[in-house]
Design a protein around this motif. Structure first.
Motif, PDB file in Angstrom:
ATOM      1  N   THR A   1      -0.465   9.353  -6.269  1.00 42.10           N
ATOM      2  CA  THR A   1      -1.463   8.242  -5.079  1.00 42.10           C
ATOM      3  C   THR A   1       0.437   7.072  -5.925  1.00 42.10           C
ATOM      4  OG1 THR A   1      -2.040   7.038  -7.712  1.00 42.10           O
ATOM      5  CG2 THR A   1      -3.328   8.032  -5.853  1.00 42.10           C
ATOM      6  N   MET A   2       0.850   6.734  -6.963  1.00 37.09           N
ATOM      7  CA  MET A   2       2.685   6.271  -7.022  1.00 37.09           C
ATOM      8  C   MET A   2       2.813   7.430  -5.887  1.00 37.09           C
ATOM      9  SD  MET A   2       1.129   3.932  -8.830  1.00 37.09           S
ATOM     10  CE  MET A   2       3.201   3.173  -9.087  1.00 37.09           C
ATOM     11  N   LEU A   3       2.984   8.038  -5.389  1.00 34.88           N
ATOM     12  CA  LEU A   3       4.020   8.759  -5.004  1.00 34.88           C
ATOM     13  C   LEU A   3       4.313   8.367  -3.818  1.00 34.88           C
ATOM     14  CD1 LEU A   3       7.077  10.486  -4.196  1.00 34.88           C
ATOM     15  CD2 LEU A   3       5.189  12.512  -4.744  1.00 34.88           C
ATOM     16  N   LEU A   4       2.739   7.896  -3.015  1.00 29.09           N
ATOM     17  CA  LEU A   4       2.222   8.125  -1.802  1.00 29.09           C
ATOM     18  C   LEU A   4       2.197   6.661  -1.197  1.00 29.09           C
ATOM     19  CD1 LEU A   4       1.279   8.950   0.913  1.00 29.09           C
ATOM     20  CD2 LEU A   4      -1.323   8.931   0.233  1.00 29.09           C
ATOM     21  N   ALA A   5       1.882   5.601  -2.169  1.00 32.36           N
ATOM     22  CA  ALA A   5       2.546   3.966  -2.542  1.00 32.36           C
ATOM     23  C   ALA A   5       3.852   3.777  -2.321  1.00 32.36           C
ATOM     24  CB  ALA A   5       1.639   2.971  -3.273  1.00 32.36           C
ATOM     25  N   ALA A   6       4.377   4.501  -2.734  1.00 30.29           N
ATOM     26  CA  ALA A   6       6.300   4.299  -2.860  1.00 30.29           C
ATOM     27  C   ALA A   6       6.616   4.662  -1.770  1.00 30.29           C
ATOM     28  CB  ALA A   6       7.064   4.841  -3.982  1.00 30.29           C
ATOM     29  N   THR A   7       6.566   5.937  -1.199  1.00 33.82           N
ATOM     30  CA  THR A   7       7.176   6.410   0.483  1.00 33.82           C
ATOM     31  C   THR A   7       6.604   5.304   1.734  1.00 33.82           C
ATOM     32  OG1 THR A   7       4.662   7.970   0.976  1.00 33.82           O
ATOM     33  CG2 THR A   7       6.611   8.566  -0.466  1.00 33.82           C
ATOM     34  N   LEU A   8       4.998   5.328   1.468  1.00 33.36           N
ATOM     35  CA  LEU A   8       4.581   3.902   1.891  1.00 33.36           C
ATOM     36  C   LEU A   8       5.285   2.540   2.686  1.00 33.36           C
ATOM     37  CD1 LEU A   8       0.780   5.314   2.348  1.00 33.36           C
ATOM     38  CD2 LEU A   8       2.774   5.119   3.822  1.00 33.36           C
ATOM     39  N   LEU A   9       5.972   2.300   0.747  1.00 32.88           N
ATOM     40  CA  LEU A   9       6.086   0.708   0.419  1.00 32.88           C
ATOM     41  C   LEU A   9       8.000   0.838   1.029  1.00 32.88           C
ATOM     42  CD1 LEU A   9       6.660  -2.246  -0.434  1.00 32.88           C
ATOM     43  CD2 LEU A   9       6.823  -0.977  -2.694  1.00 32.88           C
ATOM     44  N   VAL A  10       8.389   1.940   1.428  1.00 30.84           N
ATOM     45  CA  VAL A  10       9.617   2.779   1.843  1.00 30.84           C
ATOM     46  C   VAL A  10       9.684   2.390   3.297  1.00 30.84           C
ATOM     47  CG1 VAL A  10      11.693   4.374   2.040  1.00 30.84           C
ATOM     48  CG2 VAL A  10      10.461   3.637   0.048  1.00 30.84           C
ATOM     49  N   GLN A  11       8.426   2.929   3.863  1.00 31.57           N
ATOM     50  CA  GLN A  11       8.727   3.088   4.905  1.00 31.57           C
ATOM     51  C   GLN A  11       7.933   1.567   5.990  1.00 31.57           C
ATOM     52  OE1 GLN A  11       9.513   5.828   6.530  1.00 31.57           O
ATOM     53  NE2 GLN A  11       8.039   5.965   7.616  1.00 31.57           N
ATOM     54  N   GLY A  12       7.919   0.891   5.316  1.00 28.67           N
ATOM     55  CA  GLY A  12       7.164  -1.163   5.460  1.00 28.67           C
ATOM     56  C   GLY A  12       8.118  -1.587   5.511  1.00 28.67           C
ATOM     57  N   ILE A  13       9.267  -1.521   3.813  1.00 31.64           N
ATOM     58  CA  ILE A  13      10.868  -2.209   3.813  1.00 31.64           C
ATOM     59  C   ILE A  13      11.426  -1.529   5.290  1.00 31.64           C
ATOM     60  CG2 ILE A  13      12.547  -2.526   2.795  1.00 31.64           C
ATOM     61  CD1 ILE A  13      10.170  -2.071   0.404  1.00 31.64           C
ATOM     62  N   THR A  14      11.807  -0.271   5.782  1.00 28.29           N
ATOM     63  CA  THR A  14      12.358   0.006   6.686  1.00 28.29           C
ATOM     64  C   THR A  14      11.665  -0.478   8.156  1.00 28.29           C
ATOM     65  OG1 THR A  14      11.652   2.406   6.502  1.00 28.29           O
ATOM     66  CG2 THR A  14      13.938   1.821   5.021  1.00 28.29           C
ATOM     67  N   ALA A  15      10.631   0.063   8.222  1.00 29.82           N
ATOM     68  CA  ALA A  15      10.806  -0.709  10.000  1.00 29.82           C
ATOM     69  C   ALA A  15      10.225  -2.583   9.655  1.00 29.82           C
ATOM     70  CB  ALA A  15       8.777  -0.721   9.835  1.00 29.82           C
ATOM     71  N   GLY A  16      10.566  -3.239   8.858  1.00 29.23           N
ATOM     72  CA  GLY A  16      10.849  -4.531   8.650  1.00 29.23           C
ATOM     73  C   GLY A  16      11.526  -4.617   9.366  1.00 29.23           C
ATOM     74  N   GLN A  17      12.501  -3.928   8.686  1.00 32.08           N
ATOM     75  CA  GLN A  17      14.342  -4.121   8.717  1.00 32.08           C
ATOM     76  C   GLN A  17      14.720  -3.306  10.679  1.00 32.08           C
ATOM     77  OE1 GLN A  17      16.605  -1.148   5.665  1.00 32.08           O
ATOM     78  NE2 GLN A  17      16.033  -2.795   4.643  1.00 32.08           N
ATOM     79  N   LEU A  18      14.030  -2.839  10.563  1.00 27.83           N
ATOM     80  CA  LEU A  18      13.900  -2.319  12.869  1.00 27.83           C
ATOM     81  C   LEU A  18      13.801  -3.644  12.825  1.00 27.83           C
ATOM     82  CD1 LEU A  18      14.758   0.043  13.976  1.00 27.83           C
ATOM     83  CD2 LEU A  18      12.572   0.980  13.592  1.00 27.83           C
TER      84      LEU A  18
END
Length: 126
Positions: free
Chosen positions: A17-34
């Motif tokens: 659960t922590m790994l999934l949340a962390a990968t989704l957080l990275v996706q959100g951060i990079t989407a914001g940068q994009l």
């Protein structure tokens, strides 16, 4: 509350659960940068497969806790919903439909965060 008996494979569920949340957080951060024009496109696309790996681990862990560990069936149920929505997210993202892709990404991260809270809570876990 150390006297609570946890189902077998519960540690794997906590980690997944922590790994999934962390990968989704990275996706959100990079989407914001994009979206803000600050780059992030290559990282956002490169970390997409990590979400897939994390999602597979999540499903396997949830099923093991439920079937082998005789834990709650809510974990595989919620994980299955996350899996379906993640598949939709990949399709929508590939089509370039940001009006659906961005809010769905936020929803996925929110759902994964709720799942983390449930799995890690001494009151709700089991």
């Amino acid at each position: 509350m150390s006297d609570i008996q946890r189902p077998r494979f519960y540690g794997l569920l906590k980690a997944s659960t922590m790994l999934l949340a962390a990968t989704l957080l990275v996706q959100g951060i990079t989407a914001g940068q994009l979206l803000s024009g600050g780059g992030g496109s290559s990282v956002h696309h490169a970390t997409g497969p990590l979400v897939t790996v994390a999602m597979i681990m999540q499903i396997v862990a949830a099923l093991l806790v439920w079937r082998v560990g005789r834990g709650s069936a809510r974990y595989p149920a919620v994980s299955a919903v996350l899996l379906v929505l993640t598949g939709v997210q990949f399709v929508v993202g590939g089509s370039g439909d940001l009006a659906v892709h961005v809010p769905l990404g936020v929803a996925l991260f929110g759902m994964s965060t709720v799942l983390v809270a449930q799995v890690w809570s001494p009151r709700l876990a089991g």
